[in-house]
Design an enzyme around this catalytic site. Structure first.
Site, short mmCIF file in Angstrom:
data_model
loop_
_atom_site.label_atom_id
_atom_site.label_comp_id
_atom_site.label_asym_id
_atom_site.label_seq_id
_atom_site.Cartn_x
_atom_site.Cartn_y
_atom_site.Cartn_z
N LYS A 188 0.83 -1.21 0.00
CA LYS A 188 0.00 0.00 0.00
C LYS A 188 0.87 1.27 0.00
O LYS A 188 2.09 1.18 0.03
CB LYS A 188 -0.97 -0.04 1.19
C1 LIG Z 1 -5.65 -4.05 0.83
C2 LIG Z 1 -7.10 -3.77 0.91
C3 LIG Z 1 -7.84 -4.06 2.06
C4 LIG Z 1 -7.29 -4.85 3.22
O1 LIG Z 1 -6.17 -4.29 3.80
P1 LIG Z 1 -5.33 -5.17 4.87
O2 LIG Z 1 -4.53 -4.15 5.61
O3 LIG Z 1 -4.49 -6.10 4.07
O4 LIG Z 1 -6.30 -5.87 5.72
C5 LIG Z 1 -9.17 -3.67 2.13
N1 LIG Z 1 -9.75 -3.06 1.07
C6 LIG Z 1 -9.09 -2.78 -0.06
C7 LIG Z 1 -9.80 -2.08 -1.17
C8 LIG Z 1 -7.75 -3.16 -0.19
O5 LIG Z 1 -7.10 -2.94 -1.35
#
Ligand SMILES: *Cc1c(COP(=O)(O)O)cnc(C)c1O
Length: 386
Positions: A188
């Site tokens: 991210k």
């Molecule tokens: C990555 C992601 C999540 C989950 O994030 P985590 O920190 O891995 O639990 C939720 N929603 C979207 C749209 C994502 O891309």
């Protein structure tokens, strides 16, 4: 250098010596679980967003989405609106609570939730809406709040892609939504390895989430060591979860947060270079931010047009052969076996997402890419498409 050394991966975290030093310092301090760094990270995150919000750190965004809905009292018999164009986490947390996600189609330009389709799907059981700021392009904040007000819905924003982002001049995370949830997963826009943050203006909601992130215990570990009550004393007030963020992770996050604007500016720069380089190619460029918006550019999603000489799957494999990792965001929920079968979802109910899915491809857009790598990705796209 061998060919594989030359491979440009789809995503790489942007981690430097400052992050590594901060994690090592945390380890030397003895705080391996939730402690002073996690508390500082929460304060700094809230300050960074501004607007007087409260931030609660967790070990994933999935945990944050879950606990936000739990704190809002979502449960069996309730419906929650979610876009089909998202990661399964957005919808799965609704099922954790025994409620039902109602999956809706997306806008053809932005691939964000189609708010007219969402409104048409409201029933007497609808309790909440979970807009996803896809790729980091924000959902229009006024339209969401008005829709929520018209139908008495709670709003939990999935901002996993949206740090830093702004919608109509409002920083994502500081709107009047009940909660906004950010992800610090390794790929991210900023990372703690695994991690997430819930942001809210509602202190009662924040308190419930703090309790539920650590076994339903009414005081967290850090407080136990500072309070005047005996340190062994705690009270279990609910069957909670194990969702707390560790101090080494928070230490990494504090450094990443300080670099967030610079990393975002670099991703925007890469997006601009791509847009210039793909002029005249058989592709649709991703939607740009409107006036007053800031795009976080977590993803750069192209759509191949009818004139492209290869289809999407062949494009991805040709790019890989040429040394560039690509990905696809997302396989829509309605095409995943569990969601399709559980809710009897059919492609014709989601014409925009179904059509877009066959054509989308995500290119590398991580902040540590060199100019030379950006140039190579652009040239490789040209080579495959001309
Ligand atoms: C990555 C992601 C999540 C989950 O994030 P985590 O920190 O891995 O639990 C939720 N929603 C979207 C749209 C994502 O891309």
């Amino acid at each position: 250098m061998t060919a594989s050394d030359d491979f440009i991966p789809f995503a790489l975290p942007d981690i430097g010596d400052a992050e590594i030093d901060a994690v090592v310092e945390s380890m030397r301090s003895g705080w391996l679980t939730t402690g002073p760094r996690a508390a500082a990270f929460e304060r700094e995150f809230a300050d960074y967003l501004g607007g007087g919000v409260t931030a609660v750190a967790l070990n994933s965004a999935t945990a944050g989405l879950h606990l936000a809905l739990e704190a809002l009292g979502i449960g069996p018999g309730d419906e929650v609106l979610v876009p089909t164009w998202t990661f399964t986490a957005t919808a799965e947390v609704v099922r954790y609570l025994g409620a039902d996600p109602v999956v809706v189609d997306v806008d053809p330009q932005t691939l964000n939730m189609d708010l007219a389709a969402a409104e048409a799907a409201v029933t007497p059981r609808t309790r909440a809406i979970m807009p996803v700021h896809f790729a980091g392009l924000p959902v229009p904040t006024t339209a969401i709040q008005e829709l929520a007000r018209r139908h008495g819905l709670r709003v939990v924003e999935d901002a996993a892609h949206a740090l830093p982002a702004r919608s109509e001049g409002v920083t994502v995370g500081t709107s009047t939504s009940e909660a906004t949830v950010f992800s610090f997963y390794a790929t991210k826009t900023m990372t703690t390895g695994e991690g997430g943050m819930v942001v809210t203006r509602d202190e009662d909601l924040a308190a419930r989430i703090r309790t539920m992130r650590l076994h339903g215990i009414s005081r967290d570990i850090f407080d136990r060591y500072r309070s005047t009550l005996p340190s062994w004393h705690y009270e279990v007030v609910a069957p909670g979860f194990k969702y707390n963020l560790t101090d080494p992770a928070a230490a990494m996050g504090r450094v990443q947060l300080g670099r967030s604007d610079a990393m975002g500016a670099r991703r925007a720069d890469i997006a601009g270079r791509y847009a210039d380089a793909f002029d005249g190619l058989p592709v649709e460029l991703p939607a740009e931010a409107s006036e007053g918006d800031l795009h976080a550019w977590h993803l750069f999603v192209l759509r191949l047009t009818q004139d492209a000489p290869v289809d999407r799957d062949e494009f991805v494999s040709r790019m890989a052969q040429e040394g560039v990792g690509c990905s696809v965001h997302f396989i829509p929920l309605h095409m995943q076996p569990y969601w399709r079968d559980r809710y009897d979802l059919r492609p014709e109910q989601f014409p925009v997402a179904t059509e877009a899915f066959s054509r989308v491809v995500s290119l590398p857009i991580f902040s540590s890419m060199t100019d030379e790598q950006v140039e190579r990705v652009a040239q490789t796209v040209r080579k495959v498409l001309v």
